[in-house]
Design a protein around this motif. Structure first.
Motif, PDB file in Angstrom:
ATOM      1  N   SER A  12      25.457 -73.976  29.461  1.00  0.00           N
ATOM      2  CA  SER A  12      26.296 -73.396  28.427  1.00  0.00           C
ATOM      3  C   SER A  12      25.499 -72.658  27.355  1.00  0.00           C
ATOM      4  N   GLU A  13      24.247 -72.998  27.190  1.00  0.00           N
ATOM      5  CA  GLU A  13      23.413 -72.343  26.187  1.00  0.00           C
ATOM      6  C   GLU A  13      22.997 -70.958  26.680  1.00  0.00           C
ATOM      7  N   ARG A  14      23.034 -69.979  25.802  1.00  0.00           N
ATOM      8  CA  ARG A  14      22.701 -68.595  26.166  1.00  0.00           C
ATOM      9  C   ARG A  14      21.207 -68.377  25.950  1.00  0.00           C
ATOM     10  N   ILE A  15      20.469 -68.286  27.058  1.00  0.00           N
ATOM     11  CA  ILE A  15      19.019 -68.131  27.035  1.00  0.00           C
ATOM     12  C   ILE A  15      18.657 -66.927  27.903  1.00  0.00           C
ATOM     13  N   GLN A  16      17.624 -66.190  27.498  1.00  0.00           N
ATOM     14  CA  GLN A  16      17.144 -65.079  28.324  1.00  0.00           C
ATOM     15  C   GLN A  16      16.494 -65.646  29.582  1.00  0.00           C
ATOM     16  N   VAL A  17      16.809 -65.037  30.734  1.00  0.00           N
ATOM     17  CA  VAL A  17      16.356 -65.524  32.037  1.00  0.00           C
ATOM     18  C   VAL A  17      15.055 -64.841  32.437  1.00  0.00           C
ATOM     19  N   TYR A  18      14.184 -65.613  33.065  1.00  0.00           N
ATOM     20  CA  TYR A  18      12.941 -65.066  33.600  1.00  0.00           C
ATOM     21  C   TYR A  18      12.665 -65.656  34.971  1.00  0.00           C
ATOM     22  N   ASP A  19      11.667 -65.127  35.631  1.00  0.00           N
ATOM     23  CA  ASP A  19      11.292 -65.524  36.990  1.00  0.00           C
ATOM     24  C   ASP A  19      11.228 -67.049  37.134  1.00  0.00           C
ATOM     25  N   GLY A  20      11.915 -67.576  38.152  1.00  0.00           N
ATOM     26  CA  GLY A  20      11.848 -68.998  38.442  1.00  0.00           C
ATOM     27  C   GLY A  20      13.043 -69.817  37.996  1.00  0.00           C
ATOM     28  N   CYS A  60       7.445 -60.279  29.306  1.00  0.00           N
ATOM     29  CA  CYS A  60       7.237 -61.606  29.902  1.00  0.00           C
ATOM     30  C   CYS A  60       7.652 -62.677  28.895  1.00  0.00           C
ATOM     31  N   ILE A  61       8.152 -63.788  29.422  1.00  0.00           N
ATOM     32  CA  ILE A  61       8.474 -64.968  28.629  1.00  0.00           C
ATOM     33  C   ILE A  61       7.742 -66.129  29.271  1.00  0.00           C
ATOM     34  N   SER A  62       6.974 -66.851  28.506  1.00  0.00           N
ATOM     35  CA  SER A  62       6.176 -67.971  29.028  1.00  0.00           C
ATOM     36  C   SER A  62       5.304 -67.527  30.204  1.00  0.00           C
ATOM     37  N   GLY A  63       4.821 -66.285  30.156  1.00  0.00           N
ATOM     38  CA  GLY A  63       3.957 -65.758  31.204  1.00  0.00           C
ATOM     39  C   GLY A  63       4.674 -65.346  32.475  1.00  0.00           C
ATOM     40  N   ARG A  64       6.003 -65.313  32.450  1.00  0.00           N
ATOM     41  CA  ARG A  64       6.793 -64.933  33.640  1.00  0.00           C
ATOM     42  C   ARG A  64       7.632 -63.695  33.332  1.00  0.00           C
ATOM     43  N   ASN A  65       7.858 -62.873  34.362  1.00  0.00           N
ATOM     44  CA  ASN A  65       8.623 -61.639  34.197  1.00  0.00           C
ATOM     45  C   ASN A  65      10.061 -61.920  33.785  1.00  0.00           C
ATOM     46  N   GLN A  66      10.515 -61.220  32.731  1.00  0.00           N
ATOM     47  CA  GLN A  66      11.895 -61.360  32.277  1.00  0.00           C
ATOM     48  C   GLN A  66      12.818 -60.609  33.226  1.00  0.00           C
ATOM     49  N   ALA A  67      14.027 -61.141  33.426  1.00  0.00           N
ATOM     50  CA  ALA A  67      15.003 -60.569  34.348  1.00  0.00           C
ATOM     51  C   ALA A  67      15.996 -59.659  33.632  1.00  0.00           C
ATOM     52  N   PRO A 107      20.342 -53.886  30.836  1.00  0.00           N
ATOM     53  CA  PRO A 107      20.689 -55.077  30.058  1.00  0.00           C
ATOM     54  C   PRO A 107      19.896 -56.306  30.514  1.00  0.00           C
ATOM     55  N   VAL A 108      19.502 -57.113  29.537  1.00  0.00           N
ATOM     56  CA  VAL A 108      18.767 -58.352  29.778  1.00  0.00           C
ATOM     57  C   VAL A 108      19.699 -59.380  30.409  1.00  0.00           C
ATOM     58  N   LEU A 109      19.174 -60.179  31.329  1.00  0.00           N
ATOM     59  CA  LEU A 109      19.953 -61.233  31.985  1.00  0.00           C
ATOM     60  C   LEU A 109      19.897 -62.504  31.142  1.00  0.00           C
ATOM     61  N   PHE A 110      21.079 -63.093  30.890  1.00  0.00           N
ATOM     62  CA  PHE A 110      21.187 -64.340  30.143  1.00  0.00           C
ATOM     63  C   PHE A 110      21.767 -65.434  31.044  1.00  0.00           C
ATOM     64  N   THR A 111      21.599 -66.686  30.629  1.00  0.00           N
ATOM     65  CA  THR A 111      22.083 -67.828  31.414  1.00  0.00           C
ATOM     66  C   THR A 111      23.606 -67.888  31.494  1.00  0.00           C
ATOM     67  N   THR A 112      24.308 -67.123  30.694  1.00  0.00           N
ATOM     68  CA  THR A 112      25.770 -67.089  30.740  1.00  0.00           C
ATOM     69  C   THR A 112      26.296 -66.089  31.775  1.00  0.00           C
ATOM     70  N   SER A 113      25.406 -65.367  32.434  1.00  0.00           N
ATOM     71  CA  SER A 113      25.782 -64.346  33.411  1.00  0.00           C
ATOM     72  C   SER A 113      26.191 -64.978  34.738  1.00  0.00           C
ATOM     73  N   ILE A 114      27.011 -64.240  35.505  1.00  0.00           N
ATOM     74  CA  ILE A 114      27.393 -64.681  36.852  1.00  0.00           C
ATOM     75  C   ILE A 114      27.215 -63.522  37.824  1.00  0.00           C
ATOM     76  N   LEU A 115      27.125 -63.878  39.106  1.00  0.00           N
ATOM     77  CA  LEU A 115      26.939 -62.900  40.174  1.00  0.00           C
ATOM     78  C   LEU A 115      27.870 -63.282  41.310  1.00  0.00           C
ATOM     79  N   SER A 116      28.557 -62.311  41.878  1.00  0.00           N
ATOM     80  CA  SER A 116      29.481 -62.577  42.975  1.00  0.00           C
ATOM     81  C   SER A 116      28.832 -62.301  44.322  1.00  0.00           C
TER      82      SER A 116
END
Length: 109
Positions: free
Chosen positions: A2-10, A33-40, A87-96
């Motif tokens: 439920s928390e909106r966080i920017q998504v990165y590799d992994g 990069c976030i925490s040394g990983r590519n941002q999505a 647009p940056v990918l967030f944890t609130t996003s969905i994919l069909s």
């Protein structure tokens, strides 16, 4: 998640029709990069490149190995934040998945 966080590799992914978890892969850096990983971004949605199978697919009878079919980018609620125009990918996003599943971001790596 439920928390909106920017998504990165992994980050962990789940599909409503899959029997197991998967992970998002961001093999090419968009320049951030976030925490040394590519941002999505929303365009990191290609099956076999960014999205791995989710075990077996419950939509098929008999159940067969999952083979996601992604036809559109991630659906997001905020296009304000971008990287190189995407647009940056967030944890609130969905994919069909065209096979009938909804893919969600389930947690940090």
């Amino acid at each position: 998640m439920s928390e909106r966080i920017q998504v990165y590799d992994g980050f962990c992914l789940t599909c409503t029709m899959g029997s197991g978890q998967s992970f998002i892969s961001v093999p090419v850096s968009h320049g951030v990069c976030i925490s040394g990983r590519n941002q999505a971004t929303v365009m990191d949605c290609e099956a076999g490149v960014h999205i791995s199978p989710f075990g077996t697919c419950r939509k098929t009878d008999p159940q067969k190995p999952c083979s996601p079919v992604i036809l559109t980018p991630w659906l997001i609620d905020d296009k304000k934040y971008t990287i190189n125009g995407e647009p940056v990918l967030f944890t609130t996003s969905i994919l069909s998945c065209a096979r009938g599943g909804i893919i969600r971001i389930d947690g940090k790596p």
